[in-house]
Design a protein around this motif. Structure first.
Motif, PDB file in Angstrom:
ATOM      1  N   SER A   1       0.831  -1.204   0.000  1.00 39.28           N
ATOM      2  CA  SER A   1       0.000   0.000   0.000  1.00 39.28           C
ATOM      3  C   SER A   1       0.865   1.252   0.000  1.00 39.28           C
ATOM      4  CB  SER A   1      -0.929  -0.001   1.221  1.00 39.28           C
ATOM      5  OG  SER A   1      -1.781  -1.136   1.220  1.00 39.28           O
ATOM      6  N   HIS A   2       1.923   1.242   0.806  1.00 43.07           N
ATOM      7  CA  HIS A   2       2.828   2.397   0.869  1.00 43.07           C
ATOM      8  C   HIS A   2       3.515   2.623  -0.475  1.00 43.07           C
ATOM      9  CE1 HIS A   2       5.871   5.183   2.013  1.00 43.07           C
ATOM     10  NE2 HIS A   2       6.848   4.303   2.134  1.00 43.07           N
ATOM     11  N   ARG A   3       4.049   1.548  -1.062  1.00 44.09           N
ATOM     12  CA  ARG A   3       4.742   1.666  -2.343  1.00 44.09           C
ATOM     13  C   ARG A   3       3.772   1.987  -3.473  1.00 44.09           C
ATOM     14  NH1 ARG A   3       9.901  -0.231  -2.526  1.00 44.09           N
ATOM     15  NH2 ARG A   3       9.765  -1.215  -4.579  1.00 44.09           N
ATOM     16  N   GLY A   4       2.505   1.685  -3.289  1.00 45.54           N
ATOM     17  CA  GLY A   4       1.497   2.036  -4.278  1.00 45.54           C
ATOM     18  C   GLY A   4       0.892   3.412  -4.065  1.00 45.54           C
ATOM     19  N   GLY A   5       1.386   4.167  -3.062  1.00 47.41           N
ATOM     20  CA  GLY A   5       0.918   5.533  -2.847  1.00 47.41           C
ATOM     21  C   GLY A   5      -0.346   5.642  -2.023  1.00 47.41           C
ATOM     22  N   LYS A   6      -0.741   4.568  -1.326  1.00 49.66           N
ATOM     23  CA  LYS A   6      -1.948   4.579  -0.502  1.00 49.66           C
ATOM     24  C   LYS A   6      -1.532   4.648   0.968  1.00 49.66           C
ATOM     25  CE  LYS A   6      -4.644   4.009  -4.085  1.00 49.66           C
ATOM     26  NZ  LYS A   6      -5.524   5.096  -4.559  1.00 49.66           N
ATOM     27  N   ALA A   7      -1.198   5.852   1.412  1.00 48.79           N
ATOM     28  CA  ALA A   7      -0.610   6.017   2.742  1.00 48.79           C
ATOM     29  C   ALA A   7      -1.559   5.584   3.857  1.00 48.79           C
ATOM     30  CB  ALA A   7      -0.185   7.467   2.945  1.00 48.79           C
ATOM     31  N   LEU A   8      -2.824   5.972   3.771  1.00 45.47           N
ATOM     32  CA  LEU A   8      -3.767   5.638   4.844  1.00 45.47           C
ATOM     33  C   LEU A   8      -3.996   4.136   4.936  1.00 45.47           C
ATOM     34  CD1 LEU A   8      -6.365   8.541   4.463  1.00 45.47           C
ATOM     35  CD2 LEU A   8      -4.430   8.368   6.032  1.00 45.47           C
ATOM     36  N   ASP A   9      -4.076   3.464   3.778  1.00 43.47           N
ATOM     37  CA  ASP A   9      -4.205   2.005   3.789  1.00 43.47           C
ATOM     38  C   ASP A   9      -2.960   1.374   4.413  1.00 43.47           C
ATOM     39  OD1 ASP A   9      -6.611   2.313   2.526  1.00 43.47           O
ATOM     40  OD2 ASP A   9      -5.877   1.746   0.542  1.00 43.47           O
ATOM     41  N   ALA A  10      -1.802   1.937   4.117  1.00 46.57           N
ATOM     42  CA  ALA A  10      -0.555   1.407   4.673  1.00 46.57           C
ATOM     43  C   ALA A  10      -0.547   1.553   6.194  1.00 46.57           C
ATOM     44  CB  ALA A  10       0.642   2.135   4.061  1.00 46.57           C
ATOM     45  N   LEU A  11      -0.964   2.710   6.694  1.00 43.47           N
ATOM     46  CA  LEU A  11      -0.979   2.924   8.154  1.00 43.47           C
ATOM     47  C   LEU A  11      -1.918   1.932   8.834  1.00 43.47           C
ATOM     48  CD1 LEU A  11      -1.003   6.833   8.400  1.00 43.47           C
ATOM     49  CD2 LEU A  11       0.937   5.258   8.445  1.00 43.47           C
TER      50      LEU A  11
END
Length: 987
Positions: A478-488
């Protein structure tokens, strides 16, 4: 004729009619001559409109002309990353001599193994793909594809067909957009087909099509329904008989019943022939049923159901299994799933092909596909839920025997076992979804990897350790795909699992990932400090690389949230531990992040740490750390007032980023370059670089380049005297979601700059009432200087008194907005403007002296000119005793404004009324000619000019002719426009 890919070899039993113009248009686009470049055709139409048939005809003609034909289709069932490109590039690799292929791929051949893992088997040992940030990895992969296609097509033109774009995955669309921008040198025609009904066009495809349509080399074609004449031609050709009255009436009825949709026209004709409604007797075609008796095919499902009723039970069962397996079918897989012997399988397949349900693919392997996805979908939709689960399980178990397990095979296994969970249980579905996620991540398809991981987690991963690892992988994807909130969310869930089972290393990795996901989008106050501290306390033992990473992340998190002492303590400990362990990569990473320690470290100390990080990265060959260290050195040098050093560093950063393919760093280097060019007074270069940075930033993962671009264009347009163009946009931003950003202060500055003093005063009053503290969280210094400019321009002493003490900490410093989004020169210029507004002329003079010295020393010509103007303005108000100094400063300001083409500033300097400033006019105009040009701009005639200036009409005419010659104007209207552009007309 060159060999065609399997899906394009099928020859339809039905005549090809009504598309002669489209066929000729597409054939003419193939770039055959040397030097011709990429052309693109976007072929849209409703389902069944004949796109695939038209493409087959174009491919056959192109192959006959000697073109290399490549083909790839997006899958309706399982969307694998880069699916159509993998299919097409695999064809290219198989059709090309290995030596030629290796030469064409060049030094980036290893990057192509992300899409073609077995490429090394054909070309020999290849270097592994570079591991870096997602944007760099993706850029290198895309560049490798472009370079390969460009090199291959130098000797032979190519046709690349990408079918069914409405099912395209995200990575496929990104690569398609990159091809349109970067593959202009490839001698290739790219045809992309897609359904264009609103319901069939997802947002990602719509955005891609909008961008592709703007490309000069792209055309758009839409296939409408066949005309009544084309349907008549179809009936005549299909019947093979004389077009008597009955056939003409039949053609009219078919057109009315189908609306000219080619798929339905063929299906209706097939039904008429199979039911005996049309027959040939002694060379004559007879209609056994009248057109009024024909049934309308209200849906494809209805057509398919009618046709299935005429097939045997074994054929129907095989077709249901095939519809579950997907659009394209390997016969070996189908035989294993069906449990039939070879004779039974072939008999059922022959039956299905005779009845137009399937068509054979002319490929090296035995394969077939449905004649149309509409047929497959109609078959699948008829199945009950239990029947679907049973068939998915059979297909999945048959797929388990396929080797090697490519990314596509793993994606199919994941899909079928997930759909079979009600019967087969979740174990294999979880296993294959995790494997498919790893395969997707290896091809940089992070969104697809995240989707697979979510499916696995939803199905249930029993072992807590495995669930924690899956959550970490989901956070990373998610982080590497630009989805910061999903990553958190994923990293938080992984940390919760770590607490439950007492796994300190899992907790540490979750905390590090959480902080990293917070950093780039600038998410603060979300608990990263607490999580990192908890993980550090839980991690047993002494020094370790994992602890260094924890402390490095903690230092950055403290700095980001303004806790400088905590950041300094964590950073010092991390650096010492990394040196103790001799972990040079970790040491370089911590040192590279030292830019954030500005609250506790001096700029000189920060520059030294960044320089050490740079040297370590160069020794390690780590281009990612190397470029990032350089990227932070640039704003540090600007903050140290070393613009020459910053310029040199930008050049080196840009060269390194372009050489190593790091698009984020080229984007950053360009926006740095724009800020420096603004200081230099090169507005053309500043605007060019700002635009290029914005264009590059649009395609970066999780990066919104519009905010940086907006601030830069505000600054550039102001110096160009074109702020009025931005007024509506700034008003909207100031009133919207950016109310706590710099746009409200920017609006106040804009209103004051445009001479709208009453409105500027009202906006300043609102800002004062709300308090300046609301802007501390976003570009605080930028907000301060915009408010300072506005309050000084309108003489608002109340607001000036609020801002002046806030700027005290910046005395002697260079005003840098954000991380060198833009630079406004010495902060003392603003302090002088505020002191003058507050009536302290002596203090203002001290500030202007320091600002002028610093701006001159830096070579910041734009801000030296502005400082000289403000200083001259102050001195002129002090009376005749300061007139000589004021005139000298006005002369300097006017000369710089004229040389740098700063019309806004030039008009302000002239408004001072200084003869020295007035003498400096553009294009060699004399003061008298400037005066006359202003009257021309007011629309006055030569006679009226003469009366106003007490000169003869003849003399006025001579002056006007001289003005036209010097300004390059062909008439008085152009001269008036020139006067307004150069601000030679009083406001």
């Amino acid at each position: 004729m060159a060999e065609l890919p399997g899906p394009l070899r099928h020859i339809s039993a039905f005549p090809f009619v009504g598309r002669a113009a489209e066929l000729e248009a597409l054939r003419s686009l193939l770039p055959t001559a040397a030097g011709e470049g990429l052309r693109m055709a976007l072929l849209g139409g409703e389902a069944g409109s004949g796109k695939s048939r038209l493409v087959r005809e174009v491919a056959r003609a192109s192959a006959a002309d000697g073109a290399l034909v490549l083909y790839g289709a997006c899958d309706a069932v399982v969307r694998t990353p880069y699916g159509p490109f993998v299919e097409a590039l695999d064809q290219l690799a198989r059709a090309t001599d290995p030596e030629v292929l290796l030469a064409a791929a060049g030094p980036a051949a290893g990057e192509l193994t992300r899409l073609l893992p077995d490429l090394s088997l054909r070309l020999g040992s290849l270097p592994p793909p570079l591991e870096a940030d997602p944007d760099t990895e993706r850029h290198r992969l895309h560049t490798a594809v472009v370079d390969l296609l460009t090199a291959i097509t130098r000797e032979r033109p190519a046709l690349l067909v990408l079918e069914d774009g409405h099912w395209a995955d995200g990575p496929t669309l990104l690569l398609l957009r990159h091809l349109a921008r970067a593959a202009t040198g490839a001698r290739m025609l790219l045809i992309a087909t897609f359904r264009d009904a609103d319901a069939d066009v997802p947002a990602a495809l719509a955005e891609t099509l909008a961008e592709l349509r703007r490309a000069d080399q792209a055309i758009r074609l839409r296939l409408e329904g066949l005309s009544d004449g084309a349907v008549a031609d179809f009936v005549h050709a299909a019947a093979g008989g004389e077009p008597g009255p009955q056939l003409r009436a039949l053609a009219v009825s078919i057109h009315e019943l189908t609306g000219g949709n080619p798929f339905l026209v063929c299906e209706l004709w097939r039904a008429l022939v199979e039911t005996g409604a049309v027959e040939r007797v002694e060379g004559q075609v007879r209609l056994r049923r009248t057109p009024a008796e024909l049934g309308s095919p209200e849906s494809v499902r209805e057509v398919v159901s009618q046709r299935l009723a005429r097939l045997g039970p074994r054929t129907r069962e095989l077709l249901e299994l095939a519809a579950t397996a997907g659009s394209e079918l390997d016969l070996g897989l189908l035989r294993r799933a069906a449990g039939l012997d070879e004779a039974e399988l072939l008999a059922a397949l022959d039956d299905a092909m005779r009845n137009g349900m399937l068509e054979e693919l002319g490929a090296r392997r035995l394969a077939c596909r449905f004649t149309h996805e509409l047929v497959r979908r109609a078959l699948y939709d008829r199945l009950s839920g239990a029947r679907r689960a049973e068939l998915h399980l059979r297909v999945g178990e048959a797929l388990e025997g396929v080797e090697p397990r490519s990314g596509r095979v793993l994606a199919d296994l994941a899909h079928h076992f997930a759909a079979a969970t009600p019967l087969g249980g979740p174990r294999r579905a979880v296993e294959y979804n995790l494997a498919a996620a790893r395969a997707a991540a290896s091809t940089l398809a992070f969104a697809e990897a995240a989707d697979r991981l979510r499916v696995a987690l939803e199905l249930g991963i029993d072992a807590p350790e495995e669930r924690g690892e899956a959550l970490l992988a989901l956070g990373d994807a998610s982080h590497r795909g630009g989805k910061a909130l999903d990553a958190l969310e994923a990293f938080s869930a992984a940390a919760a699992v770590a607490r439950e089972i007492g796994a300190p290393e899992l907790l540490a990795r979750a905390a590090i990932g959480y902080e990293d996901a917070c950093w780039r989008p600038g998410i603060v106050g979300e608990g990263s400090i607490e999580l990192l501290q908890e993980a550090a306390a839980a991690l047993a033992g002494g020094a370790s690389s994992l602890r260094v990473r924890l402390l490095g992340g903690l230092a950055r998190a403290f700095d980001e949230e303004g806790h400088q002492s905590g950041g300094e303590s964590a950073r010092t400990a991390a650096i010492a531990m990394a040196r103790e362990l001799d972990d040079r990569a970790a040491l370089a990473t911590v040192l590279m992040r030292s830019y954030w320690s500005r609250g506790t470290s001096s700029l000189t100390e920060i520059l030294a740490m960044l320089t050490e990080a740079f040297e370590l990265a160069r020794e390690l060959g780590d281009t990612e750390i190397l470029a990032e260290a350089m990227a932070w050195r640039v704003p540090t040098l600007v903050a140290l007032c070393d613009l020459d050093g910053a310029r040199a560093e930008i050049r080196e950063l840009l060269a390194t980023a372009e050489q190593t393919g790091q698009p984020f760093m080229t984007h950053v280097a360009d926006h740095y370059g724009s800020a420096i060019a603004l200081c230099d007074g090169d507005l053309v270069e500043a605007e060019r670089l700002a635009l290029r940075s914005y264009e590059r930033g649009r395609f970066l993962t999780g990066r919104d380049a519009s905010a940086v671009h907006g601030v830069q264009m505000f600054s550039i347009r102001r110096e160009q005297g074109r702020l009025a163009e931005l007024a509506p946009v700034v008003r909207v931003l100031a009133a919207g979601r950016e109310r706590e950003g710099p746009w409200r202060p920017g609006l106040a500055a804009l209103l004051a700059e445009l001479g709208m003093q009453a409105e500027a005063r009202r906006e300043l009053a609102r800002l004062a009432a709300d308090g300046l503290d609301v802007f501390r969280s976003s570009l605080w210094l930028g907000s301060l200087v915009y408010v300072a400019e506005a309050s000084a321009a309108v003489g608002d002493e109340e607001v000036a008194a609020l801002v002046y003490p806030e700027l005290e900490q910046f005395a002697g410093a260079n005003v840098m907005i954000g991380h060198l989004v833009t630079c406004y020169g010495a902060a003392d210029r603003y302090r002088g403007m505020l002191a003058a507004t507050l009536g302290d002329a002596a203090l203002a003079e001290e500030h202007f002296e320091r600002a002028l010295e610093l701006n001159r020393r830096m070579g910041a010509h734009t801000w030296a000119a502005h400082t000289a103007y403000q200083y001259a303005r102050l001195l002129r108000r002090r009376g005749p005793g300061a007139r000589r100094s004021a005139d000298a400063l006005a002369r300097e300001a006017a000369a710089l404004a004229e040389r740098l083409a700063l019309p806004g500033l030039l008009a302000k300097v002239r408004a001072l009324g200084s003869p020295a400033a007035a003498a400096v006019a553009p294009d060699g105009l004399s003061p008298r000619e400037v005066q006359i040009l202003a009257l021309v701009a007011e629309g006055r005639s030569n006679r009226e000019i003469g009366e106003a200036l007490s000169i003869s009409e003849h003399t006025a005419a001579n002056h006007v002719r001289s003005i036209l010659r010097k300004t390059g104007s062909s008439n008085r209207t152009e001269a008036a426009s020139y006067a307004h552009r150069r601000r030679l007309v009083p406001a």
